[in-house]
Write an enzyme that holds these catalytic residues in place. Structure first.
Site: not given
Ligand SMILES: *Cc1c(COP(=O)(O)O)cnc(C)c1O
Length: 398
Positions: A213, A236, A184, A61-62, A181
């Site tokens: 990339h 990815r 967990h 999520g970040s 996100s």
């Protein structure tokens, strides 16, 4: 805990085939993978569920936030308005792209206050990140109105409200881009992972290229023959995450239904307590119900009730005291202590931005007397009954 509670044979079945081909990478290897494209299938199913045109699976999520800000071309010299109540990643992502996070207050939804946005706008403001905290939406209609008026980009941080909606619109699909996100603790999980949604093909391309990339992923022969127009990096998602995500997405409706049922039952137990008020949820039908938030008239009462509940084995959070979700408590952030020294914080071209408690009176008041209770998918009748008894007993301290 949600999706993590339901991990089982469905997830295992989705990834089993990957151990036959040995291909865990999401791109290329067309012959070796024998027609298996888990991340691609997960993206398609996700976009369909949410009614979005494009979905991009990413590593977290970040990173989804960072990629989206990059695709939106937010960077050095720009300011981004974020709510005072959010997980750190929202602010970190803004700094990661070289922009300056600007803190705004929350309203009774516990999310970004549309009325405080104009107070925080400067000529440098480029974007707003509303965050749908603890399962329930911000007042998006009003936030979008302010954004349109001031020509600001809206990126929804929907990490905590997967499956929520407001007036029939799914959160994460209302702004120009939305992120999810799958760590967990989120509504559905792939261990680590994230998703970006957008209806804008150009933004999707920029995000898709940047996260790998610059690969345009158009060669059907080999990854080495892909075209490229921009530089990027590697964020990815892999095939194991994709497979688990597919199985988890199929459980999302079950997760939401169970959480909603449990939340309704818990709210009924708390409702009789004098002076207790629930968090405002502008569209209760669209609450993804990951948490139940309620407040008491004073901080003293909230703390006493929290202690009494804890004595009965019920854990709640008062977010004014939380280390990770409330800006004024981030001592390293306030000290502008970053891994690198040259960030938006100390770029002499930027104006000085402060993060004072005085600037966020609603957050200081509300978060200090609001108790937040996590809702599980599995809350059997005996546990519910025990919680009911515990609440009755704890209420006696009020
Ligand atoms: C969890 C979370 C994130 C970051 O997601 P990760 O997958 O853990 O990197 C971002 N924003 C909010 C509001 C979150 O709760």
């Amino acid at each position: 805990m949600a999706g993590a509670e339901l991990i089982g044979k469905e997830e295992l079945k989705e990834i089993e085939a990957l151990f036959k081909t040995g291909i865990f990478a999401r791109y290329s290897l067309d012959r070796e993978r024998q027609g298996i494209w888990k991340v691609r299938d997960f993206e398609k199913a996700f976009a369909k569920y949410f009614g979005a045109r494009y979905a991009l699976g990413v590593s977290s999520g970040s990173t989804a936030l960072k990629i989206a800000l990059t695709a939106l071309d937010v960077g050095p010299g720009d300011e981004v308005i974020c709510p005072a109540f959010t997980f750190m990643a929202t602010y970190e992502a803004v700094l990661e792209v070289g922009a300056m996070p600007v803190m705004a207050d929350i309203d009774d939804t516990l999310n970004l206050d549309p009325d405080d946005i104009p107070n925080k706008i400067t000529p440098r403001t480029r974007a707003i990140i509303p965050v749908h905290m603890c399962g329930a939406p911000a007042r998006m209609d009003r936030i979008m109105k302010v954004a349109r008026k001031h020509k600001l980009l809206v990126l929804e941080d929907n990490a905590q409200a997967c499956g929520a909606s407001i007036q029939g619109k799914m959160t994460g699909t209302i702004g120009r881009m939305g992120i999810f996100s799958f760590d967990h603790y989120k509504t559905i999980t792939t261990g680590e992972g994230g998703m970006i949604l957008t209806d804008d093909l150009d933004l999707y391309h920029r995000a898709e290229w940047y996260h790998d990339h610059g690969h345009d992923h158009l060669s059907t022969v080999s990854r080495a023959l892909d075209g490229r127009t921009i530089l990027g990096f590697n964020y990815r998602m892999n095939e194991i995450q994709g497979g688990i995500g597919l199985a988890q997405l199929r459980k999302l409706n079950r997760v939401l239904a169970a959480q909603r049922k449990n939340k309704t039952a818990l709210a009924a137990m708390l409702a009789p307590i004098p002076g207790l008020k629930f968090r405002a949820v502008p569209d209760p039908e669209g609450d993804s119900a990951t948490h139940l938030a309620f407040n008491l008239p004073t901080e003293t009462q909230a703390k006493a009730f929290q202690k009494a509940l804890a004595a009965e084995g019920i854990g709640t959070t008062i977010f004014k005291e939380n280390f990770w979700h409330y800006v004024p408590n981030w001592e390293h952030f306030l000290a502008k202590s970053t891994a690198q020294t040259k960030t938006a914080f100390n770029d002499p071209r930027n104006r000085k931005v402060t993060y004072s408690r005085k600037a966020i009176p609603h957050a200081e008041d509300l978060l200090g007397r609001t108790l937040i209770l996590g809702i599980n998918v599995k809350m059997p009748a005996v546990r519910m009954k025990a919680i009911g008894k515990a609440i009755e007993k704890a209420a006696k301290v009020l």
